[in-house]
Write a protein that holds these residues in place. Structure first.
Motif, PDB file in Angstrom:
ATOM      1  N   PHE A 161       0.852  -1.183   0.000  1.00  0.00           N
ATOM      2  CA  PHE A 161       0.000   0.000   0.000  1.00  0.00           C
ATOM      3  C   PHE A 161       0.891   1.237   0.000  1.00  0.00           C
ATOM      4  CE2 PHE A 161      -2.485   3.451   1.672  1.00  0.00           C
ATOM      5  CZ  PHE A 161      -3.700   3.289   1.035  1.00  0.00           C
ATOM      6  N   LYS A 162       0.667   2.109  -0.975  1.00  0.00           N
ATOM      7  CA  LYS A 162       1.366   3.396  -1.048  1.00  0.00           C
ATOM      8  C   LYS A 162       0.353   4.467  -1.412  1.00  0.00           C
ATOM      9  CE  LYS A 162       5.811   1.858  -2.896  1.00  0.00           C
ATOM     10  NZ  LYS A 162       6.778   2.076  -3.981  1.00  0.00           N
ATOM     11  N   ALA A 163       0.481   5.623  -0.780  1.00  0.00           N
ATOM     12  CA  ALA A 163      -0.404   6.738  -1.078  1.00  0.00           C
ATOM     13  C   ALA A 163       0.319   8.041  -0.777  1.00  0.00           C
ATOM     14  CB  ALA A 163      -1.680   6.643  -0.247  1.00  0.00           C
ATOM     15  N   HIS A 164      -0.227   9.108  -1.335  1.00  0.00           N
ATOM     16  CA  HIS A 164       0.305  10.435  -1.022  1.00  0.00           C
ATOM     17  C   HIS A 164      -0.834  11.445  -1.022  1.00  0.00           C
ATOM     18  CE1 HIS A 164       0.341  10.700  -5.456  1.00  0.00           C
ATOM     19  NE2 HIS A 164       0.329  12.006  -5.287  1.00  0.00           N
ATOM     20  N   VAL A 165      -0.574  12.579  -0.406  1.00  0.00           N
ATOM     21  CA  VAL A 165      -1.543  13.660  -0.327  1.00  0.00           C
ATOM     22  C   VAL A 165      -0.974  14.851  -1.090  1.00  0.00           C
ATOM     23  CG1 VAL A 165      -2.798  15.228   1.220  1.00  0.00           C
ATOM     24  CG2 VAL A 165      -2.360  12.859   1.918  1.00  0.00           C
ATOM     25  N   GLU A 166      -1.794  15.400  -1.976  1.00  0.00           N
ATOM     26  CA  GLU A 166      -1.402  16.571  -2.759  1.00  0.00           C
ATOM     27  C   GLU A 166      -2.281  17.750  -2.387  1.00  0.00           C
ATOM     28  OE1 GLU A 166      -1.778  15.761  -6.930  1.00  0.00           O
ATOM     29  OE2 GLU A 166      -0.129  14.311  -6.928  1.00  0.00           O
ATOM     30  N   ASN A 167      -1.700  18.962  -2.544  1.00  0.00           N
ATOM     31  CA  ASN A 167      -2.533  20.155  -2.417  1.00  0.00           C
ATOM     32  C   ASN A 167      -3.165  20.428  -3.784  1.00  0.00           C
ATOM     33  OD1 ASN A 167      -0.591  21.501  -3.993  1.00  0.00           O
ATOM     34  ND2 ASN A 167       0.337  22.507  -2.233  1.00  0.00           N
ATOM     35  N   ARG A 168      -3.958  21.470  -3.891  1.00  0.00           N
ATOM     36  CA  ARG A 168      -4.662  21.698  -5.157  1.00  0.00           C
ATOM     37  C   ARG A 168      -3.745  22.147  -6.289  1.00  0.00           C
ATOM     38  NH1 ARG A 168      -8.606  26.656  -3.789  1.00  0.00           N
ATOM     39  NH2 ARG A 168      -7.070  28.030  -2.874  1.00  0.00           N
ATOM     40  N   ASN A 169      -2.498  22.463  -5.967  1.00  0.00           N
ATOM     41  CA  ASN A 169      -1.514  22.805  -7.000  1.00  0.00           C
ATOM     42  C   ASN A 169      -0.740  21.573  -7.467  1.00  0.00           C
ATOM     43  OD1 ASN A 169      -2.151  25.579  -6.846  1.00  0.00           O
ATOM     44  ND2 ASN A 169      -0.787  25.809  -5.090  1.00  0.00           N
ATOM     45  N   GLY A 170      -1.064  20.416  -6.925  1.00  0.00           N
ATOM     46  CA  GLY A 170      -0.408  19.182  -7.319  1.00  0.00           C
ATOM     47  C   GLY A 170       0.888  18.886  -6.589  1.00  0.00           C
ATOM     48  N   LYS A 171       1.199  19.672  -5.554  1.00  0.00           N
ATOM     49  CA  LYS A 171       2.413  19.444  -4.771  1.00  0.00           C
ATOM     50  C   LYS A 171       2.142  18.390  -3.690  1.00  0.00           C
ATOM     51  CE  LYS A 171       5.690  21.576  -1.664  1.00  0.00           C
ATOM     52  NZ  LYS A 171       5.945  22.661  -0.747  1.00  0.00           N
ATOM     53  N   THR A 172       3.021  17.400  -3.596  1.00  0.00           N
ATOM     54  CA  THR A 172       2.893  16.379  -2.565  1.00  0.00           C
ATOM     55  C   THR A 172       3.249  16.981  -1.211  1.00  0.00           C
ATOM     56  OG1 THR A 172       3.417  14.603  -4.118  1.00  0.00           O
ATOM     57  CG2 THR A 172       3.737  14.131  -1.777  1.00  0.00           C
ATOM     58  N   VAL A 173       2.332  16.842  -0.250  1.00  0.00           N
ATOM     59  CA  VAL A 173       2.558  17.378   1.092  1.00  0.00           C
ATOM     60  C   VAL A 173       2.747  16.283   2.136  1.00  0.00           C
ATOM     61  CG1 VAL A 173       1.384  19.564   0.608  1.00  0.00           C
ATOM     62  CG2 VAL A 173       0.080  17.638   1.543  1.00  0.00           C
ATOM     63  N   PHE A 174       2.413  15.021   1.768  1.00  0.00           N
ATOM     64  CA  PHE A 174       2.562  13.906   2.707  1.00  0.00           C
ATOM     65  C   PHE A 174       2.539  12.605   1.916  1.00  0.00           C
ATOM     66  CE2 PHE A 174       0.796  10.844   5.849  1.00  0.00           C
ATOM     67  CZ  PHE A 174       1.726  11.017   6.860  1.00  0.00           C
ATOM     68  N   GLU A 175       3.381  11.660   2.322  1.00  0.00           N
ATOM     69  CA  GLU A 175       3.427  10.345   1.693  1.00  0.00           C
ATOM     70  C   GLU A 175       3.429   9.283   2.776  1.00  0.00           C
ATOM     71  OE1 GLU A 175       6.156  10.589  -2.193  1.00  0.00           O
ATOM     72  OE2 GLU A 175       7.209  11.188  -0.355  1.00  0.00           O
TER      73      GLU A 175
END
Length: 90
Positions: free
Chosen positions: A23-37
């Motif tokens: 399982f792998k996931a990440h969180v992006e802001n609305r500009n597409g920048k990854t803020v958490f993985e």
């Protein structure tokens, strides 16, 4: 009166891999920048950890797509604003 709307941080949980124990996931802001993985990979071996996904094991999330639990965690560590919203993709 002005129609001022307060800024609301919009985040997206993107599940990158959920297959055969990995399982792998990440969180992006609305500009597409990854803020958490996050993932369940053991850092030394690269194989899925025997302990499972740490956010679930530590009680922050109920499952890998638990947006409410993840948002609470991100707010508690200062990554997400108090009024942020989080939606899931993938």
């Amino acid at each position: 009166m002005g129609a001022f709307k307060p800024f609301r941080q919009e985040l997206i949980l993107i599940v990158d891999l959920d297959e055969r124990g990995w399982f792998k996931a990440h969180v992006e802001n609305r500009n597409g920048k990854t803020v958490f993985e996050f993932s369940n990979e053991d850092e030394e071996t690269g194989w899925p950890s025997d302990d499972g996904l740490w956010l679930i094991e530590d009680g922050f999330m109920r499952h890998g797509r638990d947006a409410d639990g993840l948002l609470d965690y991100l707010q508690s560590v200062g990554i997400a604003a108090p009024n942020a919203v989080l939606r899931v993709e993938g």
